[in-house]
Enzyme design. Structure first.
Site, PDB file in Angstrom:
ATOM      1  N   ASN A  77      -6.397  -2.348   2.313  1.00 49.83           N
ATOM      2  CA  ASN A  77      -6.433  -3.794   2.494  1.00 49.83           C
ATOM      3  C   ASN A  77      -7.874  -4.245   2.583  1.00 49.83           C
ATOM      4  O   ASN A  77      -8.742  -3.523   3.090  1.00 49.83           O
ATOM      5  CB  ASN A  77      -5.715  -4.196   3.783  1.00 49.83           C
ATOM      6  CG  ASN A  77      -4.203  -4.211   3.637  1.00 49.83           C
ATOM      7  OD1 ASN A  77      -3.685  -4.210   2.530  1.00 49.83           O
ATOM      8  ND2 ASN A  77      -3.496  -4.206   4.745  1.00 49.83           N
ATOM      9  N   ARG A  85       0.825  -1.215   0.000  1.00 52.36           N
ATOM     10  CA  ARG A  85       0.000   0.000   0.000  1.00 52.36           C
ATOM     11  C   ARG A  85       0.862   1.269   0.000  1.00 52.36           C
ATOM     12  O   ARG A  85       0.567   2.215  -0.747  1.00 52.36           O
ATOM     13  CB  ARG A  85      -0.947  -0.008   1.204  1.00 52.36           C
ATOM     14  CG  ARG A  85      -2.092  -1.009   1.080  1.00 52.36           C
ATOM     15  CD  ARG A  85      -2.938  -1.008   2.343  1.00 52.36           C
ATOM     16  NE  ARG A  85      -2.135  -1.336   3.518  1.00 52.36           N
ATOM     17  CZ  ARG A  85      -2.522  -1.126   4.771  1.00 52.36           C
ATOM     18  NH1 ARG A  85      -3.713  -0.583   5.012  1.00 52.36           N
ATOM     19  NH2 ARG A  85      -1.749  -1.465   5.784  1.00 52.36           N
TER      20      ARG A  85
END
Length: 769
Positions: free
Chosen positions: A36, A18
């Site tokens: 997520n 990320r």
């Protein structure tokens, strides 16, 4: 302006994925979010000019963090929302597509440098980690991989760590869920074995001193407890063996670095690569001449199990010892699961150790150290745990219904399957122990919850053996949840494990050689040396090792002189002649009760209706005949020591292929091999050991050659615990290389019962795809 929704699966949570997305999007002026998602996948919404979007996708595939892996990237064009910037959003518990749970990762060089730098604020911090390394699966309660879902949630970030966590320019710690430091992270403490706190300035340094003085210490690590002790002091190693009641089974050694390891073993470039890999497994490597390691660490073996530190705690501990290496063996009583909490350690390990080095981070999931070896030059996994679990195996087909496989009995693991994915649990152990069986249930249940498996709609797959304890657990699932119970033959499952791991076409036939100790056969006998032809729907048994009578089960396995007696009786067919030969060989005293026991065994041989084609029983018998090993105190011991002796031998004349035909099946004539040994007992033991195992491999290769002749098949797959024997595989490969027939071992899962659940799952292919 365009907008895309991307769903990324693979190893993409807990590995800096990320933060990478955030930086790429920000650099390209793109807007949207990344987060997520509950199936361990990552969702990205990104919008901007089409040229920038295409550049983002291109750079993304080329700029992955060191341990990230994209398996599938799904891209959907969606409507432009009009986001003002790009953000990392809180995770969503709902799954879009299921992805892999991140495994535990050995400490990276950057984190270790910080630990060793006296100017760094994480100097000598034993739990240092970043997005590229550290615990993952071992500390996860649930998915997605966020701090709140791990045992690191017990340690709120201090201001300095929080600043790093929120800094997009901090590549290694921006949104790194597991980070901490000396101020806010877990702490270590030293206790006596009776639970008294030892007050000292640095518990890790103190433990190093204690180890130097000959004390034995329980060390709470990443996935469970280790037991640490001097590896160079015979008295200390013998003391540890006596305390653990572990007379012969080898201990693993953790070395500070590859330079220290090279003093203990011969290291190839490939061995160094594996030792330093993110997985950091125990690697079985040839012992170096003149090694300072005590002969009692791995008695009778030609290899040492060596691994490198995978946490800062381990590194600092070894650095405080005089040798810079130490025994670092699993902290468990024999046959029990490794302890993962302090209560278990103080209850079950207190009689083994003098002190405990513990920390206050909860180990959620037990993860044993992985073990690998080289078999005739090929890397093979023997135990699949830390570093490898819980990465899944993808299949070339999809399952209509989910599958839960319960493995076998010894050194086992379970598995769940859905869609085109099979998730093998971490190494579980011998499930004939109640606590280990409970662990199998615990971790199967964990994966069932994580991947939302409907057990009532699942196939529950078990080994065909009627007395395996794993069957009891499966039947309990059947009573509690429903589903359909399926039996699969042991060696067929082994073969399917290898074909699946290699990604072979399910529509193709295959030929497999499966070698192990025990497997319940279709004819009710004990199989263990099998050549089969099959596909993903069924199989035929076309060859096997010669049947001999098994006098009994448990005693014959523990004391292989009883099985050797069966071989001798089949050759001589007369009690007195057998006794005369055993006496001449000097083996009467190997029987615990002398000549009286020989008569009892001979009587049982005549009366027993149990036949076996087991490779393990044959190799064990040869080990006794050559006076290499008389008692099996751990799994495979006589055969393992026979391979060790044979590794320095050469091929003798007359040891070629021993193949016959019976009932339209090819037979490896093991009694003929025994006779050939008896004819050459005046020769060097190493040469006899090598020649025996090599000729067994050549005989199996000859059977494969005959089966392949005239077909389109040009390969054979290997499975079962005994196929890791380099000498057998060399004999098989040397013969088949002459005919351009390839030999394949599994690469990502163990060929032994630690991987058999993969084949159990795939056995449902014919009615579940």
């Amino acid at each position: 302006m365009k907008a895309y929704k991307l769903v990324v699966t693979g190893i993409v949570q807990g590995v800096g994925f990320r933060p990478l997305i955030f930086r790429l999007a920000s650099n390209l002026g793109l807007k949207g979010y990344v987060r997520n998602v509950g199936g361990s996948e990552v969702e990205i919404h990104i919008e901007g000019y089409e040229k920038s979007l295409n550049e983002f996708i291109r750079v993304l595939k080329e700029s992955l963090p060191p341990i990230a892996r994209i398996e599938e990237l799904s891209i959907y064009e969606v409507g432009v929302v009009g986001f003002k910037d790009f953000k990392i959003l809180p995770s969503s518990p709902e799954a879009i597509k299921y992805s892999m749970i991140p495994p535990d990762i050995g400490i990276c060089d950057d984190c270790l440098k910080e630990v060793l730098d006296s100017r760094d604020r994480r100097y000598r911090y034993p739990f240092n980690s970043c997005v590229w390394c550290g615990p993952r699966f071992s500390m996860m309660y649930r998915t997605p991989y966020d701090r709140v879902n791990t045992s690191m949630n017990d340690f709120p970030l201090c201001n300095d760590c929080l600043s790093e966590y929120e800094d997009p320019n901090n590549i290694r710690r921006f949104h790194a869920q597991g980070i901490s430091c000396l101020r806010c992270g877990p702490k270590v403490s030293l206790y006596t074995s009776t639970g008294e706190l030892v007050v000292c300035e640095d518990p890790i340094v103190e433990v190093g001193k204690l180890i130097n003085e000959g004390y034995i210490v329980g060390v709470k690590g990443l996935g469970g407890y280790h037991i640490a002790a001097l590896a160079t002091d015979d008295d200390v190693v013998i003391k540890l063996r006596l305390r653990k009641n572990r007379p012969q089974k080898p201990f693993a050694i953790m070395a500070l670095n590859e330079f220290i390891a090279s003093k203990l073993c011969y290291l190839s470039d490939e061995a160094v690569k594996i030792l330093k890999s993110p997985e950091r497994p125990i690697v079985l490597l040839p012992k170096r001449d003149g090694s300072p390691v005590s002969k009692y660490v791995s008695p009778g073996l030609d290899v040492e199990g060596v691994f490198l530190p995978y946490t800062a705690l381990h590194y600092l501990l070894l650095d405080a010892t005089k040798d810079r290496f130490s025994i670092m063996t699993s902290g468990n009583p024999g046959g029990k699961p490794m302890c993962i909490d302090d209560e278990c350690a103080f209850k079950l390990l207190k009689d083994y150790v003098d002190y405990f080095l513990i920390h206050n981070r909860v180990i959620v999931n037990r993860v044993d150290d992985s073990v690998v070896r080289f078999t005739n030059g090929k890397l093979v996994i023997l135990r699949r745990g830390r570093g490898y679990t819980p990465q899944w195996i993808r299949t070339k087909f999809k399952f209509k219904r989910p599958v839960i496989a319960f493995g076998a009995e010894l050194q086992s693991a379970g598995a769940i399957a859905f869609d085109d994915k099979i998730v093998l649990t971490q190494y579980i152990g011998d499930v004939d122990d109640y606590d280990v069986l409970n662990d199998l249930d615990k971790y199967l249940s964990w994966f069932i919850r994580t991947y939302n498996i409907d057990v009532s709609n699942a196939y529950l797959v078990i080994d065909k053996h009627p007395n395996y304890t794993s069957r009891v657990l499966a039947e309990d699932y059947l009573r509690r949840y429903g589903g359909d119970l399926i039996e699969v033959q042991h060696h067929y499952a082994h073969a399917l494990t290898t074909t699946t791991d290699l990604g072979l076409d399910p529509n193709d036939d295959f030929i497999a050689v499966v070698l192990d100790g025990v497997g319940y056969g279709d004819d009710g006998n004990v199989w263990g040396g099998e050549v089969i032809r099959g596909d993903y729907v069924g199989y035929m048994r076309l060859g096997h090792l010669e049947y001999i009578v098994l006098p009994d089960s448990d005693y014959s396995i523990r004391f292989p002189i009883r099985v050797l007696t069966s071989f001798l009786y089949k050759i001589l067919r007369d009690d007195e002649e057998v006794i005369k030969l055993i006496s001449k060989l000097g083996l009467i005293e190997v029987f615990r009760y002398g000549i009286d026991e020989v008569y009892i065994v001979l009587k049982r041989i005549r009366e027993s209706k149990i036949l076996t084609s087991s490779t393990g029983r044959f190799l064990d018998s040869v080990s006794v005949l050559l006076k290499v090993c008389f008692e099996r105190t751990y799994e495979g011991e006589p055969a393992i020591k026979l391979e060790a002796i044979g590794s320095r031998g050469k091929l003798l004349d007359g040891f070629e292929e021993f193949v016959g035909v019976s009932d339209d099946r090819y037979i490896v004539l093991t009694t003929k091999i025994i006779e050939k040994i008896l004819e050459n007992l005046d020769r060097d033991v190493s040469d006899l050991a090598f020649s025996t195992q090599y000729s067994l491999g050549r005989s199996l290769g000859e059977i494969v050659r005959r089966l392949v002749y005239g077909t389109r098949t040009n390969y054979v797959v290997l499975g079962g615990g005994a196929v890791v024997n380099s000498i057998i595989v060399k004999g098989l490969e040397d013969l088949l290389n002459n005919y351009d027939i390839k030999v394949y071992l599994p690469r990502r899962v163990p060929p032994n019962d630690g991987g058999i659940a993969i084949g159990q799952v795939v056995s449902t292919y014919g009615f579940n795809t």
